[in-house]
Enzyme design. Structure first.
Site, PDB file in Angstrom:
ATOM      1  N   SER A   7       0.854  -1.151  -0.197  1.00 49.69           N
ATOM      2  CA  SER A   7      -0.083  -0.006  -0.060  1.00 49.69           C
ATOM      3  C   SER A   7       0.953   1.093   0.012  1.00 49.69           C
ATOM      4  CB  SER A   7      -0.833   0.048   1.293  1.00 49.69           C
ATOM      5  OG  SER A   7      -1.362   1.314   1.389  1.00 49.69           O
ATOM      6  N   HIS A  32      -1.194  -1.467  -3.994  1.00 49.73           N
ATOM      7  CA  HIS A  32      -2.642  -0.929  -3.375  1.00 49.73           C
ATOM      8  C   HIS A  32      -2.639   0.362  -3.171  1.00 49.73           C
ATOM      9  CE1 HIS A  32      -5.936  -2.152  -0.813  1.00 49.73           C
ATOM     10  NE2 HIS A  32      -5.812  -1.227  -0.201  1.00 49.73           N
ATOM     11  N   ASP A  34      -4.758   3.411  -1.778  1.00 46.88           N
ATOM     12  CA  ASP A  34      -5.794   3.825  -0.895  1.00 46.88           C
ATOM     13  C   ASP A  34      -6.428   5.165  -1.016  1.00 46.88           C
ATOM     14  OD1 ASP A  34      -4.119   1.785   1.619  1.00 46.88           O
ATOM     15  OD2 ASP A  34      -5.985   1.456   0.883  1.00 46.88           O
ATOM     16  N   MET A  36      -9.012   7.787   0.027  1.00 47.70           N
ATOM     17  CA  MET A  36      -9.964   8.239   1.129  1.00 47.70           C
ATOM     18  C   MET A  36     -10.491   9.767   0.799  1.00 47.70           C
ATOM     19  SD  MET A  36      -7.129   6.889   4.097  1.00 47.70           S
ATOM     20  CE  MET A  36      -6.551   5.277   4.084  1.00 47.70           C
ATOM     21  N   HIS A  65      -8.140   0.610  -3.936  1.00 48.54           N
ATOM     22  CA  HIS A  65      -9.079   0.483  -2.810  1.00 48.54           C
ATOM     23  C   HIS A  65      -9.678   1.593  -2.593  1.00 48.54           C
ATOM     24  CE1 HIS A  65      -9.349  -0.473   1.794  1.00 48.54           C
ATOM     25  NE2 HIS A  65     -10.585  -0.491   1.348  1.00 48.54           N
ATOM     26  N   MET A  67     -11.915   3.870  -0.389  1.00 44.93           N
ATOM     27  CA  MET A  67     -12.808   4.156   0.655  1.00 44.93           C
ATOM     28  C   MET A  67     -13.400   5.378   0.663  1.00 44.93           C
ATOM     29  SD  MET A  67      -9.663   2.872   3.073  1.00 44.93           S
ATOM     30  CE  MET A  67      -8.633   3.157   1.739  1.00 44.93           C
ATOM     31  N   MET A 136     -11.212  -6.198   5.558  1.00 46.58           N
ATOM     32  CA  MET A 136     -10.506  -5.266   6.319  1.00 46.58           C
ATOM     33  C   MET A 136     -10.135  -5.956   7.893  1.00 46.58           C
ATOM     34  SD  MET A 136     -10.009  -2.694   4.545  1.00 46.58           S
ATOM     35  CE  MET A 136      -9.193  -1.852   5.675  1.00 46.58           C
ATOM     36  N   GLY A 141      -9.096   3.737   7.204  1.00 43.89           N
ATOM     37  CA  GLY A 141      -8.975   5.346   7.483  1.00 43.89           C
ATOM     38  C   GLY A 141      -7.540   5.531   7.397  1.00 43.89           C
ATOM     39  N   PHE A 142      -6.727   4.691   8.182  1.00 40.16           N
ATOM     40  CA  PHE A 142      -5.332   4.984   8.478  1.00 40.16           C
ATOM     41  C   PHE A 142      -4.141   3.622   8.208  1.00 40.16           C
ATOM     42  CE2 PHE A 142      -6.446   8.831  10.495  1.00 40.16           C
ATOM     43  CZ  PHE A 142      -7.851   8.695  10.600  1.00 40.16           C
ATOM     44  N   GLY A 143      -3.025   3.939   7.766  1.00 38.76           N
ATOM     45  CA  GLY A 143      -2.127   3.142   7.926  1.00 38.76           C
ATOM     46  C   GLY A 143      -1.502   2.813   9.295  1.00 38.76           C
ATOM     47  N   GLY A 144      -0.585   1.822   9.571  1.00 35.55           N
ATOM     48  CA  GLY A 144       0.135   1.728  10.644  1.00 35.55           C
ATOM     49  C   GLY A 144      -0.830   1.450  11.939  1.00 35.55           C
ATOM     50  N   ASP A 180      -6.124  -6.453   4.658  1.00 39.30           N
ATOM     51  CA  ASP A 180      -5.414  -5.297   4.650  1.00 39.30           C
ATOM     52  C   ASP A 180      -5.647  -4.478   5.868  1.00 39.30           C
ATOM     53  OD1 ASP A 180      -6.852  -2.289   2.765  1.00 39.30           O
ATOM     54  OD2 ASP A 180      -5.231  -2.786   3.818  1.00 39.30           O
ATOM     55  N   GLY A 181      -4.509  -4.175   6.398  1.00 43.97           N
ATOM     56  CA  GLY A 181      -4.782  -3.416   7.417  1.00 43.97           C
ATOM     57  C   GLY A 181      -3.545  -4.068   8.677  1.00 43.97           C
ATOM     58  N   GLY A 182      -2.545  -3.714   9.122  1.00 40.50           N
ATOM     59  CA  GLY A 182      -1.907  -4.107  10.142  1.00 40.50           C
ATOM     60  C   GLY A 182      -1.123  -5.512   9.823  1.00 40.50           C
ATOM     61  N   GLY A 202       1.407  -1.938   4.238  1.00 34.30           N
ATOM     62  CA  GLY A 202       1.981  -0.732   3.934  1.00 34.30           C
ATOM     63  C   GLY A 202       3.371  -0.434   4.792  1.00 34.30           C
ATOM     64  N   SER A 203       3.024  -0.132   6.039  1.00 35.28           N
ATOM     65  CA  SER A 203       4.349   0.203   6.904  1.00 35.28           C
ATOM     66  C   SER A 203       4.951  -0.919   7.019  1.00 35.28           C
ATOM     67  CB  SER A 203       3.827   0.545   8.334  1.00 35.28           C
ATOM     68  OG  SER A 203       2.428   0.796   8.448  1.00 35.28           O
TER      69      SER A 203
HETATM   70  C1  DX5 Z   1      -6.404   1.511   5.502  1.00 26.37           C
HETATM   71  C2  DX5 Z   1      -5.787   1.141   4.298  1.00 26.37           C
HETATM   72  C3  DX5 Z   1      -4.680   0.220   4.365  1.00 26.37           C
HETATM   73  C4  DX5 Z   1      -3.488   0.500   5.038  1.00 26.37           C
HETATM   74  C5  DX5 Z   1      -2.367  -0.458   5.244  1.00 26.37           C
HETATM   75  O1  DX5 Z   1      -7.540   2.204   5.324  1.00 26.37           O
HETATM   76  O2  DX5 Z   1      -6.975   0.445   3.416  1.00 26.37           O
HETATM   77  O3  DX5 Z   1      -4.263  -0.304   3.114  1.00 26.37           O
HETATM   78  O4  DX5 Z   1      -2.693   1.560   4.107  1.00 26.37           O
HETATM   79  O5  DX5 Z   1      -1.331   0.080   5.822  1.00 26.37           O
HETATM   80  P1  DX5 Z   1      -0.707  -0.862   7.140  1.00 26.37           P
HETATM   81  O6  DX5 Z   1      -0.036  -2.158   6.379  1.00 26.37           O
HETATM   82  O7  DX5 Z   1       0.603   0.078   7.535  1.00 26.37           O
HETATM   83  O8  DX5 Z   1      -1.725  -1.177   8.166  1.00 26.37           O
HETATM   84 ZN    ZN Z   2      -6.340  -0.342   1.627  1.00 24.62          ZN
END
Ligand code: DX5
Ligand code: ZN
Length: 224
Positions: A7, A32, A34, A36, A65, A67, A136, A141-144, A180-182, A202-203
């Site tokens: 991502s 990916h 994202d 938003m 993606h 959102m 999900m 809404g947020f990475g990390g 997707d996410g974490g 992502g992170s």
């Molecule tokens: C969150 C996004 C994810 C996010 C993943 O709303 O849909 O794609 O960017 O980032 P990490 O892998 O850092 O959780």
């Molecule tokens: Zn995503």
């Protein structure tokens, strides 16, 4: 075959081209993207102009993606900008089937995503129409963020629901199951075992040594 879809939300936008080349050269099959809108999710990320410039630079499969609220309004624009697949949120569409059909009509692949609190059962009416289902593992809404532990059971439940409805998948064409996410190097094997075959991260890729991170993910995804 398992796919890695890093991502770019977590990338350094001053060095985006170089970082995209790095994940691609080290085996990632997709990217990916994202989007938003600050309405469906609390933050705002990026949109069509960024996708357009990335499309010119890479042959990676662009996994978009959305959102955003009422995504049907933007399907054609994201297709024009180079999306290979567009994922919309079940919770964001006034008419999910109409939105799915609008994407399919353009010829790009279609994904449907559910938030952590939305049950897998809502997906059943759309089986057979989807190229990808996105589970999900964080509130979008947020990475990390930290992966929610219920994700493993949710993946197993989705796999079981699909297996219990084979007639809904003509010629055995099952959708990709994306999480997707974490996601990170310590939980990714468990997610694959629970039923995911497409990994967004992502992170855990873009923070630190991108080449080493990507190689480690690809080693796990390819079963080495
Ligand atoms: C969150 C996004 C994810 C996010 C993943 O709303 O849909 O794609 O960017 O980032 P990490 O892998 O850092 O959780
Ligand atoms: Zn995503």
């Amino acid at each position: 075959m398992n796919w890695l879809s890093p991502s770019i939300l977590a990338a350094d936008f001053n060095r985006l081209g170089e970082q995209i080349r790095c994940v691609r050269d080290n085996g990632a099959q997709a990217l990916h993207f994202d989007v938003m809108d600050g309405m469906f999710v609390p933050s705002i990320s990026f949109g069509m102009p960024v996708l357009e410039s990335i499309r010119k630079e890479t042959d990676l499969f662009l996994d978009v993606h959305l959102m955003i609220r009422e995504p049907i309004r933007y399907v054609n624009e994201f297709v024009k900008c180079g999306a290979d697949l567009i994922t919309v949120h079940y919770e964001a569409c006034c008419d999910v089937m109409q939105t799915i059909e609008a994407i399919r009509k353009t010829g790009v692949k279609v994904g449907l995503s559910i938030r952590p609190e939305t049950p897998v059962s809502v997906l059943r009416p759309f089986f057979g129409k989807l190229d990808l289902i996105l589970i999900m593992s964080v509130n979008p809404g947020f990475g990390g963020q930290t992966l929610m532990e219920g994700t493993y059971d949710k993946l197993r439940e989705l796999r079981a629901l699909m297996a219990a409805n084979p007639e809904m998948f003509p010629d055995g064409q099952y959708p990709r199951v994306e999480v997707d996410g974490g996601v990170n190097l310590s939980n990714v094997a468990g997610l694959l075992e629970a039923g995911a075959d497409t990994i967004v991260t992502g992170s855990a890729v873009f923070r630190g040594d991108i080449e080493a991170n990507t190689k480690q993910f690809m080693a796990i995804l390819s079963g080495k």
